[in-house]
Design a protein around this motif. Sequence first.
Motif, PDB file in Angstrom:
ATOM      1  N   ASP A  70      43.559  45.192  41.539  1.00 26.27           N
ATOM      2  CA  ASP A  70      44.033  44.460  40.371  1.00 26.27           C
ATOM      3  C   ASP A  70      42.984  43.509  39.799  1.00 26.27           C
ATOM      4  O   ASP A  70      43.246  42.830  38.796  1.00 26.27           O
ATOM      5  CB  ASP A  70      45.284  43.634  40.722  1.00 26.27           C
ATOM      6  CG  ASP A  70      46.506  44.498  40.965  1.00 26.27           C
ATOM      7  OD1 ASP A  70      46.562  45.606  40.394  1.00 26.27           O
ATOM      8  OD2 ASP A  70      47.400  44.067  41.724  1.00 26.27           O
ATOM      9  N   LEU A  71      41.797  43.450  40.410  1.00 23.45           N
ATOM     10  CA  LEU A  71      40.804  42.471  39.986  1.00 23.45           C
ATOM     11  C   LEU A  71      40.444  42.581  38.507  1.00 23.45           C
ATOM     12  O   LEU A  71      40.335  41.553  37.828  1.00 23.45           O
ATOM     13  CB  LEU A  71      39.551  42.581  40.856  1.00 23.45           C
ATOM     14  CG  LEU A  71      38.478  41.513  40.590  1.00 23.45           C
ATOM     15  CD1 LEU A  71      39.034  40.113  40.827  1.00 23.45           C
ATOM     16  CD2 LEU A  71      37.253  41.748  41.467  1.00 23.45           C
ATOM     17  N   HIS A  76      40.433  39.772  33.267  1.00 23.41           N
ATOM     18  CA  HIS A  76      40.739  39.815  31.840  1.00 23.41           C
ATOM     19  C   HIS A  76      41.860  38.850  31.476  1.00 23.41           C
ATOM     20  O   HIS A  76      41.864  38.284  30.378  1.00 23.41           O
ATOM     21  CB  HIS A  76      41.115  41.237  31.431  1.00 23.41           C
ATOM     22  CG  HIS A  76      39.949  42.129  31.183  1.00 23.41           C
ATOM     23  ND1 HIS A  76      39.459  42.416  29.933  1.00 23.41           N
ATOM     24  CD2 HIS A  76      39.141  42.803  32.053  1.00 23.41           C
ATOM     25  CE1 HIS A  76      38.419  43.225  30.028  1.00 23.41           C
ATOM     26  NE2 HIS A  76      38.205  43.485  31.305  1.00 23.41           N
ATOM     27  N   THR A  77      42.803  38.662  32.377  1.00 21.66           N
ATOM     28  CA  THR A  77      43.929  37.770  32.098  1.00 21.66           C
ATOM     29  C   THR A  77      43.519  36.308  32.120  1.00 21.66           C
ATOM     30  O   THR A  77      43.982  35.502  31.296  1.00 21.66           O
ATOM     31  CB  THR A  77      45.049  38.003  33.131  1.00 21.66           C
ATOM     32  OG1 THR A  77      45.466  39.370  33.074  1.00 21.66           O
ATOM     33  CG2 THR A  77      46.246  37.101  32.865  1.00 21.66           C
ATOM     34  N   LEU A  78      42.633  35.934  33.041  1.00 22.28           N
ATOM     35  CA  LEU A  78      42.325  34.522  33.259  1.00 22.28           C
ATOM     36  C   LEU A  78      41.037  34.051  32.587  1.00 22.28           C
ATOM     37  O   LEU A  78      40.796  32.851  32.495  1.00 22.28           O
ATOM     38  CB  LEU A  78      42.223  34.245  34.764  1.00 22.28           C
ATOM     39  CG  LEU A  78      43.468  34.569  35.601  1.00 22.28           C
ATOM     40  CD1 LEU A  78      43.215  34.218  37.067  1.00 22.28           C
ATOM     41  CD2 LEU A  78      44.697  33.842  35.078  1.00 22.28           C
ATOM     42  N   ALA A  79      40.208  34.990  32.122  1.00 21.24           N
ATOM     43  CA  ALA A  79      38.888  34.600  31.600  1.00 21.24           C
ATOM     44  C   ALA A  79      38.977  33.717  30.367  1.00 21.24           C
ATOM     45  O   ALA A  79      38.070  32.917  30.104  1.00 21.24           O
ATOM     46  CB  ALA A  79      38.065  35.853  31.285  1.00 21.24           C
ATOM     47  N   TYR A  85      34.001  32.424  38.908  1.00 19.45           N
ATOM     48  CA  TYR A  85      32.801  32.621  39.717  1.00 19.45           C
ATOM     49  C   TYR A  85      33.140  33.507  40.913  1.00 19.45           C
ATOM     50  O   TYR A  85      34.265  33.518  41.401  1.00 19.45           O
ATOM     51  CB  TYR A  85      32.266  31.276  40.234  1.00 19.45           C
ATOM     52  CG  TYR A  85      31.855  30.322  39.145  1.00 19.45           C
ATOM     53  CD1 TYR A  85      30.530  30.250  38.720  1.00 19.45           C
ATOM     54  CD2 TYR A  85      32.784  29.483  38.545  1.00 19.45           C
ATOM     55  CE1 TYR A  85      30.148  29.372  37.717  1.00 19.45           C
ATOM     56  CE2 TYR A  85      32.423  28.605  37.541  1.00 19.45           C
ATOM     57  CZ  TYR A  85      31.097  28.548  37.126  1.00 19.45           C
ATOM     58  OH  TYR A  85      30.721  27.675  36.139  1.00 19.45           O
ATOM     59  N   LYS A  86      32.148  34.236  41.368  1.00 23.53           N
ATOM     60  CA  LYS A  86      32.259  34.968  42.618  1.00 23.53           C
ATOM     61  C   LYS A  86      31.165  34.461  43.554  1.00 23.53           C
ATOM     62  O   LYS A  86      30.136  33.939  43.108  1.00 23.53           O
ATOM     63  CB  LYS A  86      32.102  36.475  42.395  1.00 23.53           C
ATOM     64  CG  LYS A  86      30.764  36.898  41.804  1.00 23.53           C
ATOM     65  CD  LYS A  86      30.710  38.400  41.582  1.00 23.53           C
ATOM     66  CE  LYS A  86      29.395  38.832  40.915  1.00 23.53           C
ATOM     67  NZ  LYS A  86      29.332  40.286  40.680  1.00 23.53           N
ATOM     68  N   GLU A  87      31.414  34.602  44.841  1.00 25.18           N
ATOM     69  CA  GLU A  87      30.446  34.130  45.833  1.00 25.18           C
ATOM     70  C   GLU A  87      29.542  35.274  46.256  1.00 25.18           C
ATOM     71  O   GLU A  87      30.015  36.325  46.687  1.00 25.18           O
ATOM     72  CB  GLU A  87      31.176  33.551  47.043  1.00 25.18           C
ATOM     73  CG  GLU A  87      30.234  32.915  48.065  1.00 25.18           C
ATOM     74  CD  GLU A  87      30.978  32.248  49.199  1.00 25.18           C
ATOM     75  OE1 GLU A  87      30.524  32.375  50.341  1.00 25.18           O
ATOM     76  OE2 GLU A  87      32.020  31.623  48.935  1.00 25.18           O
ATOM     77  N   GLU A  88      28.256  35.060  46.132  1.00 21.94           N
ATOM     78  CA  GLU A  88      27.264  36.039  46.564  1.00 21.94           C
ATOM     79  C   GLU A  88      26.201  35.324  47.385  1.00 21.94           C
ATOM     80  O   GLU A  88      25.523  34.428  46.880  1.00 21.94           O
ATOM     81  CB  GLU A  88      26.606  36.732  45.357  1.00 21.94           C
ATOM     82  CG  GLU A  88      27.504  37.699  44.628  1.00 21.94           C
ATOM     83  CD  GLU A  88      26.756  38.464  43.545  1.00 21.94           C
ATOM     84  OE1 GLU A  88      25.580  38.125  43.273  1.00 21.94           O
ATOM     85  OE2 GLU A  88      27.347  39.392  42.946  1.00 21.94           O
ATOM     86  N   THR A  96      31.923  37.761  34.338  1.00 21.84           N
ATOM     87  CA  THR A  96      32.415  38.032  32.991  1.00 21.84           C
ATOM     88  C   THR A  96      33.307  39.257  33.022  1.00 21.84           C
ATOM     89  O   THR A  96      33.314  40.030  33.982  1.00 21.84           O
ATOM     90  CB  THR A  96      31.251  38.280  32.005  1.00 21.84           C
ATOM     91  OG1 THR A  96      30.593  39.504  32.370  1.00 21.84           O
ATOM     92  CG2 THR A  96      30.247  37.136  32.042  1.00 21.84           C
ATOM     93  N   CYS A  97      34.041  39.447  31.934  1.00 20.42           N
ATOM     94  CA  CYS A  97      34.921  40.620  31.860  1.00 20.42           C
ATOM     95  C   CYS A  97      34.120  41.908  31.987  1.00 20.42           C
ATOM     96  O   CYS A  97      34.599  42.902  32.545  1.00 20.42           O
ATOM     97  CB  CYS A  97      35.690  40.613  30.542  1.00 20.42           C
ATOM     98  SG  CYS A  97      36.960  39.335  30.430  1.00 20.42           S
ATOM     99  N   ASP A  98      32.901  41.907  31.466  1.00 20.74           N
ATOM    100  CA  ASP A  98      32.089  43.121  31.521  1.00 20.74           C
ATOM    101  C   ASP A  98      31.768  43.517  32.959  1.00 20.74           C
ATOM    102  O   ASP A  98      31.548  44.690  33.257  1.00 20.74           O
ATOM    103  CB  ASP A  98      30.784  42.915  30.751  1.00 20.74           C
ATOM    104  CG  ASP A  98      31.023  42.757  29.259  1.00 20.74           C
ATOM    105  OD1 ASP A  98      32.080  43.223  28.791  1.00 20.74           O
ATOM    106  OD2 ASP A  98      30.168  42.153  28.580  1.00 20.74           O
TER     107      ASP A  98
END
Length: 266
Positions: A70-71, A76-79, A85-88, A96-98
């Motif tokens: 569902d990511l 797209h719903t919350l942007a 942010y994601k952790e890397e 981003t949505c892209d």
Amino acid sequence: ELPPSEFMQVADSTWLVLSVVSNGRAPSGCQATGVTKIARSVIAPLAEHHVSVLMLSTYQTDFILVRERDLPVVIHTLAGEFDIYKEESGECVPVTCDDVSNGFLKPKPAASPTLHPVQSPQTRFCVLTVAPDTLPAIATMLIDVLFYSHSPPREAGAGSQDLDSITFFAFSLIEGYISIVMDAETQKRDLLLTSSTGELWRMVRIGGQPLGFDECGIVAQIAEPLAAADISAYYISTFNFDHALVPEEGIAEVIQLLQQRQESGR
């Protein structure tokens, strides 16, 4: 990664953890945002887009678990409202949505969610935290609480709106932060050297039977009316049921609000 066995039932989905904080780069140990504070901005929009969530409140903060598949819908719903942010490799990287648009399809509007029955046991609960270096010293106590201190809970009828008591103990260890929920009588007996919220909590348990993981809107059923009334809540989803803890002095108002929601949804 645990395999299912005759002793263990494992849900099929893989879940990812979202943490909503006032600063996108803040660590998990920051002050909790609170499930009712994110009810309108996160919980309700995800429910509208048919995203099922699990909720885990801890002493330090609150976490929303969403299924990995569902990511794209979640992003797209919350942007539009959040910096995401994601952790890397220990670093927070903007999303981003892209980044997650591959295969994204705009979801169909969700059907009206089922309003599940709620039960309010008389048990009073404490929300605690302990220093990580004290964990070995209290391990025996934790094992006793988990396995030996309680008799099996009585089964409540499907139509029951109230329980005399409920056996509930929650322990989480997240990035070194320990959070515990236990009933007030057990906490008195074990005299943990802890920090606590300083207040007693009452529980609302959602669901007359195990809820499953495909349904959406369960957290919203509780969070939205409490948010509208400005009532804080500590929320824990489990394999079978959802549980919201609210300050003891507000339990009567909470039950009234949820009963009104039930009646208006019929």
